[in-house]
Design an enzyme around this catalytic site. Structure first.
Site, PDB file in Angstrom:
ATOM      1  CE  LYS A  39     -16.789   2.530   1.810  1.00 15.90           C
ATOM      2  NZ  LYS A  39     -16.022   1.280   1.888  1.00 15.90           N
ATOM      3  CB  CYS A  72     -10.906   5.540   2.833  1.00 14.66           C
ATOM      4  SG  CYS A  72     -10.644   5.427   1.070  1.00 14.66           S
ATOM      5  CB  THR A  89     -15.780  11.727  -1.567  1.00 13.51           C
ATOM      6  OG1 THR A  89     -15.316  10.385  -1.283  1.00 13.51           O
ATOM      7  CG2 THR A  89     -16.930  11.634  -2.531  1.00 13.51           C
TER       8      THR A  89
HETATM    9  N1  LIG Z   1      -9.116   3.517  -2.166  1.00 15.11           N
HETATM   10  C1  LIG Z   1      -9.860   2.676  -1.487  1.00 15.11           C
HETATM   11  O1  LIG Z   1      -9.385   1.796  -0.748  1.00 15.11           O
HETATM   12  C2  LIG Z   1     -11.347   2.792  -1.581  1.00 15.11           C
HETATM   13  C3  LIG Z   1     -11.925   3.954  -2.076  1.00 15.11           C
HETATM   14  N2  LIG Z   1     -13.291   4.042  -2.103  1.00 15.11           N
HETATM   15  C4  LIG Z   1     -13.911   5.245  -2.642  1.00 15.11           C
HETATM   16  O2  LIG Z   1     -13.701   5.239  -4.070  1.00 15.11           O
HETATM   17  C5  LIG Z   1     -13.570   6.565  -4.543  1.00 15.11           C
HETATM   18  C6  LIG Z   1     -12.331   6.639  -5.428  1.00 15.11           C
HETATM   19  O3  LIG Z   1     -11.206   6.322  -4.634  1.00 15.11           O
HETATM   20  P1  LIG Z   1      -9.821   5.894  -5.331  1.00 15.11           P
HETATM   21  O4  LIG Z   1     -10.084   5.048  -6.526  1.00 15.11           O
HETATM   22  O5  LIG Z   1      -8.945   5.391  -4.251  1.00 15.11           O
HETATM   23  O6  LIG Z   1      -9.276   7.326  -5.839  1.00 15.11           O
HETATM   24  P2  LIG Z   1      -7.947   7.588  -6.698  1.00 15.11           P
HETATM   25  O7  LIG Z   1      -7.430   8.900  -6.249  1.00 15.11           O
HETATM   26  O8  LIG Z   1      -7.073   6.390  -6.694  1.00 15.11           O
HETATM   27  O9  LIG Z   1      -8.500   7.705  -8.204  1.00 15.11           O
HETATM   28  C7  LIG Z   1      -9.400   8.715  -8.576  1.00 15.11           C
HETATM   29  C8  LIG Z   1      -9.350   8.834 -10.101  1.00 15.11           C
HETATM   30  O10 LIG Z   1     -10.394   9.727 -10.500  1.00 15.11           O
HETATM   31  C9  LIG Z   1      -9.896  10.602 -11.486  1.00 15.11           C
HETATM   32  N3  LIG Z   1     -10.716  11.813 -11.507  1.00 15.11           N
HETATM   33  C10 LIG Z   1     -10.634  12.882 -10.698  1.00 15.11           C
HETATM   34  N4  LIG Z   1     -11.575  13.787 -11.051  1.00 15.11           N
HETATM   35  C11 LIG Z   1     -12.276  13.245 -12.078  1.00 15.11           C
HETATM   36  C12 LIG Z   1     -13.366  13.675 -12.860  1.00 15.11           C
HETATM   37  N5  LIG Z   1     -13.951  14.856 -12.652  1.00 15.11           N
HETATM   38  N6  LIG Z   1     -13.825  12.857 -13.832  1.00 15.11           N
HETATM   39  C13 LIG Z   1     -13.250  11.652 -14.045  1.00 15.11           C
HETATM   40  N7  LIG Z   1     -12.198  11.179 -13.334  1.00 15.11           N
HETATM   41  C14 LIG Z   1     -11.726  11.988 -12.371  1.00 15.11           C
HETATM   42  C15 LIG Z   1      -8.445  10.833 -11.082  1.00 15.11           C
HETATM   43  O11 LIG Z   1      -7.696  11.282 -12.195  1.00 15.11           O
HETATM   44  C16 LIG Z   1      -8.039   9.439 -10.605  1.00 15.11           C
HETATM   45  O12 LIG Z   1      -7.544   8.669 -11.677  1.00 15.11           O
HETATM   46  C17 LIG Z   1     -13.547   7.457  -3.314  1.00 15.11           C
HETATM   47  O13 LIG Z   1     -14.841   8.010  -3.150  1.00 15.11           O
HETATM   48  C18 LIG Z   1     -13.277   6.503  -2.155  1.00 15.11           C
HETATM   49  O14 LIG Z   1     -13.929   6.941  -0.976  1.00 15.11           O
HETATM   50  C19 LIG Z   1     -14.108   3.048  -1.670  1.00 15.11           C
HETATM   51  C20 LIG Z   1     -13.554   1.881  -1.185  1.00 15.11           C
HETATM   52  C21 LIG Z   1     -12.160   1.664  -1.122  1.00 15.11           C
HETATM   53  C1  LIG Z   2     -13.989  -0.550   7.122  1.00 14.19           C
HETATM   54  C2  LIG Z   2     -12.775  -0.913   6.347  1.00 14.19           C
HETATM   55  O1  LIG Z   2     -12.125  -1.900   6.616  1.00 14.19           O
HETATM   56  N1  LIG Z   2     -12.435  -0.086   5.372  1.00 14.19           N
HETATM   57  C3  LIG Z   2     -11.283  -0.386   4.541  1.00 14.19           C
HETATM   58  C4  LIG Z   2     -10.473   0.861   4.325  1.00 14.19           C
HETATM   59  O2  LIG Z   2      -9.344   0.478   3.579  1.00 14.19           O
HETATM   60  P1  LIG Z   2      -8.017   1.398   3.562  1.00 14.19           P
HETATM   61  O3  LIG Z   2      -7.298   1.056   2.313  1.00 14.19           O
HETATM   62  O4  LIG Z   2      -8.364   2.799   3.838  1.00 14.19           O
HETATM   63  O5  LIG Z   2      -7.065   0.853   4.696  1.00 14.19           O
HETATM   64  P2  LIG Z   2      -7.244   0.452   6.204  1.00 14.19           P
HETATM   65  O6  LIG Z   2      -6.784  -0.943   6.314  1.00 14.19           O
HETATM   66  O7  LIG Z   2      -8.583   0.774   6.720  1.00 14.19           O
HETATM   67  O8  LIG Z   2      -6.151   1.420   6.906  1.00 14.19           O
HETATM   68  C5  LIG Z   2      -6.362   2.791   6.966  1.00 14.19           C
HETATM   69  C6  LIG Z   2      -5.207   3.322   7.818  1.00 14.19           C
HETATM   70  O9  LIG Z   2      -5.350   2.863   9.175  1.00 14.19           O
HETATM   71  C7  LIG Z   2      -4.186   2.157   9.590  1.00 14.19           C
HETATM   72  N2  LIG Z   2      -4.622   1.044  10.441  1.00 14.19           N
HETATM   73  C8  LIG Z   2      -5.510   0.129   9.962  1.00 14.19           C
HETATM   74  C9  LIG Z   2      -5.958  -0.873  10.781  1.00 14.19           C
HETATM   75  C10 LIG Z   2      -5.482  -0.976  12.110  1.00 14.19           C
HETATM   76  O10 LIG Z   2      -5.838  -1.871  12.885  1.00 14.19           O
HETATM   77  N3  LIG Z   2      -4.582  -0.044  12.552  1.00 14.19           N
HETATM   78  C11 LIG Z   2      -4.150   0.975  11.749  1.00 14.19           C
HETATM   79  O11 LIG Z   2      -3.341   1.799  12.181  1.00 14.19           O
HETATM   80  C12 LIG Z   2      -3.501   1.715   8.322  1.00 14.19           C
HETATM   81  O12 LIG Z   2      -2.120   1.603   8.514  1.00 14.19           O
HETATM   82  C13 LIG Z   2      -3.832   2.859   7.363  1.00 14.19           C
HETATM   83  O13 LIG Z   2      -2.921   3.917   7.515  1.00 14.19           O
HETATM   84  O14 LIG Z   2     -11.244   1.835   3.662  1.00 14.19           O
HETATM   85  C14 LIG Z   2     -11.798   1.413   2.406  1.00 14.19           C
HETATM   86  C15 LIG Z   2     -12.631   2.540   1.890  1.00 14.19           C
HETATM   87  O15 LIG Z   2     -13.827   2.596   2.131  1.00 14.19           O
HETATM   88  O16 LIG Z   2     -12.097   3.370   1.214  1.00 14.19           O
HETATM   89  C16 LIG Z   2     -12.660   0.187   2.630  1.00 14.19           C
HETATM   90  O17 LIG Z   2     -13.244  -0.250   1.421  1.00 14.19           O
HETATM   91  C17 LIG Z   2     -11.820  -0.888   3.243  1.00 14.19           C
HETATM   92  O18 LIG Z   2     -12.599  -2.057   3.430  1.00 14.19           O
END
Ligand SMILES: NC(=O)C1=CN([C@@H]2O[C@H](COP(=O)(O)OP(=O)(O)OC[C@H]3O[C@@H](n4cnc5c(N)ncnc54)[C@H](O)[C@@H]3O)[C@@H](O)[C@H]2O)C=CC1
Ligand SMILES: CC(=O)N[C@@H]1[C@@H](OP(=O)(O)OP(=O)(O)OC[C@H]2O[C@@H](n3ccc(=O)[nH]c3=O)[C@H](O)[C@@H]2O)O[C@H](C(=O)O)[C@@H](O)[C@@H]1O
Length: 513
Positions: free
Chosen positions: A236, A290, A114
């Protein structure tokens, strides 16, 4: 995958135990849309639980890899083994054909990115494109689960009407719930399996019930149902905004270290003795798609001004420029002949190495990475920017790419450590010509012990926000102290996403070291 008697969970007339039996024996086929950093671990755990999962991805290379039982996501302990086992057992397969997968599935899990558009407004085109695929195969009794982080109100106001219109079903013929992923790269399997309670919020009570059954079977932790999908979406996004605002606070207070002549990091760790204080880690910025994106899910549409949320974004987005400013001050302090007052910059024609392009160590993700801001600012200042990263090609981000091993061959004026990958622990600092080093992550500090002869001693090290060892940032023009202790040559790196707060007061903010 063999065809079984199919069951729908939404409005099911089966008993609770019969529903659970159907789910865990493969009689409720699942499709997971998006096989990325979060989608592949999720699909793996769904396969482990239900035995009947089709993963959908638009990237043929991803589908080919997964269908071969291989894993394209790096840095996730256990994931390659899980994918291999589940594919080998016929419990997980992959396809690019979303509509076909939807036709076979009775639970549809959406976990695609997203993102934001040019105007920083949420871009739901990918989610809506998946909704089109799901709608092509949606049947009465199906359950749609959105795990992609969404602006609050999206399930109620966008997805439900979209799915209904495209499928021809009435909105109350299928279930829709928002069940956010509380996972971090580096610990995804641990998190998906139940590190934290699973939030579940449906567009109606029956959707909440059905989704709660699913995650009660999938997760080892509690299911935390909330009033509705919008509440779950807000949970979230609020988690993310909390983090962004607290990182901004750490960055703002961290910048005081220079003029106070202290280590802000030492002060933070000490202040965090108090359970009500959770000061995060200062750094060169906030990356990933994120944390820097989620606040815009509110800023874009809210009537409330949300000044704090907006200002925090501005502070964090401004950190790469702060890092380059600190670097310029360090270079000016060691270089004579540059007339800074006359507007000359020691960065002009300086060769500066940026260590770490991805946004976090060990994670192959560069969206919004602070390193990109640092590279652009250095380029703007006329520096020759060199980049080193073990996971991505710095050449694709405006730097001249070199390998870590080639560092000694470079005539370098400065090094900026943005993202401390594990691999940087092998850098032999004493083989490098004396240079200025800006450590954006306090990753060079050892245990605070003063080594008599350290590999770094020949260099001038400036640690953004000071070091946990208590050393203040070194030698910035505003600093009143230069008698800082040398740091030892070890690099503390790592991909431990979120260490639990320890009694030393470390917060879970320190995910970079
Ligand atoms: N990366 C993280 O740490 C976290 C991410 N999320 C949420 O999870 C979601 C996915 O994030 P990531 O896995 O990191 O993304 P990502 O960029 O790693 O993977 C996304 C995947 O979706 C595929 N894709 C794109 N368009 C598509 C479509 N129309 N149909 C099917 N597949 C498609 C892409 O080819 C790619 O393999 C986001 O909404 C993010 O906010 C939630 C918690 C943690
Ligand atoms: C609330 C929360 O902790 N969210 C986490 C976060 O994970 P994400 O992989 O985005 O990494 P992150 O540890 O939040 O860091 C994001 C960015 O912020 C920076 N960062 C992080 C913590 C901090 O104290 N200082 C700082 O500068 C990191 O270097 C990075 O560049 O975002 C994820 C998500 O929702 O996508 C979520 O699932 C994870 O639990």
């Amino acid at each position: 995958m063999e065809q079984r008697e199919q069951v729908g969970l939404y409005d099911s007339n089966l008993s609770d135990s019969a529903q659970r039996e159907a789910l865990t024996t493969g009689s409720i086929p699942v499709a997971v849309y998006g096989l990325g950093k979060m989608g592949l671990p999720l699909a793996g755990v769904y396969a482990e639980t239900t035995g009947n999962v089709t993963g959908v991805d638009v990237d043929p290379a991803v589908v080919e890899t997964v269908d071969a039982g291989d894993c394209h996501v790096v840095g996730e302990p256990g994931l390659d083994q899980l994918v291999a086992e589940q594919v080998e057992a016929g419990r997980l397969e992959a396809t690019t054909d979303g509509p076909a997968a939807a036709g076979r599935a009775r639970i549809h899990v959406v976990i695609v990115p997203t993102l934001l558009d040019e105007a920083d407004d949420p871009d739901l085109t990918t989610v809506e494109s998946v909704a089109d695929d799901v709608a092509a195969g949606l049947e009465p009794g199906d359950l749609v689960i959105a795990e992609s982080t969404l602006p609050p109100g999206t399930c109620r106001d966008v997805l439900r009407p979209h799915l209904s219109a495209k499928s021809g079903l009435e909105p109350d013929e299928f279930g829709l719930a928002f069940c956010p992923e509380r996972t971090s790269s580096g610990t995804a399997l641990r998190d998906v399996r139940g590190q934290y309670p699973k939030v579940v919020g449906g567009v109606d009570d029956e959707s909440t019930r059905a989704a709660s059954v699913v995650y009660d079977e999938l997760s080892d932790n509690d299911v935390h149902p909330v009033s509705d999908a919008t509440t779950a979406e807000a949970v979230k996004v609020f988690e993310g905004v909390y983090r962004d605002v607290n990182i901004a606070l750490a960055n703002e207070l961290g910048r005081l270290a220079d003029e106070l002549g202290i280590s802000a990091r030492e002060a933070f760790a000490t202040a965090n003795d108090l359970p009500m204080c959770q000061l995060h880690d200062p750094g060169p910025g906030v990356g990933g798609h994120c944390i820097p994106f989620y606040p815009h899910f509110l800023l874009s549409g809210a009537e409330e001004p949300l000044e704090l949320t907006r200002t925090a974004r501005e502070i964090n987005d401004g950190m790469p420029a702060v890092v380059v400013d600190r670097l310029e001050g360090q270079l000016a302090a060691v270089e004579d002949g540059t007339d800074v007052a006359a507007g000359e910059s020691p960065l002009e024609d300086a060769t500066v190495v940026v260590l770490g392009i991805t946004y976090r160590p060990g994670v192959e993700e560069t969206r919004a990475s602070p390193a990109i801001g640092v590279i652009d600012a250095l380029d703007e200042a006329g520096a020759d920017v060199v980049g080193v990263d073990p996971l991505v090609d710095p050449g694709e981000y405006g730097a001249r790419a070199i390998d870590r091993e080639d560092l000694p061959d470079e005539s370098v004026d400065a090094i900026v450590l943005v993202t401390p990958h594990e691999e940087f622990g092998a850098i032999e600092w004493d083989t490098l010509e004396p240079t200025v080093i800006v450590d954006g992550r306090d990753a060079l500090a050892g245990d605070g012990s003063v080594a008599s002869e350290t590999a770094l001693e020949r260099h001038r090290v400036y640690t953004l926000g000071g070091s946990r060892s208590g050393a203040p940032p070194r030698g910035h023009a505003g600093s009143s102290r230069t008698d800082v202790e040398p740091v030892d040559g070890t690099i503390e790196t790592g991909t431990d996403a979120h260490p639990e707060p320890t009694d030393a007061g470390r917060t879970d903010g320190g995910d970079d070291v």
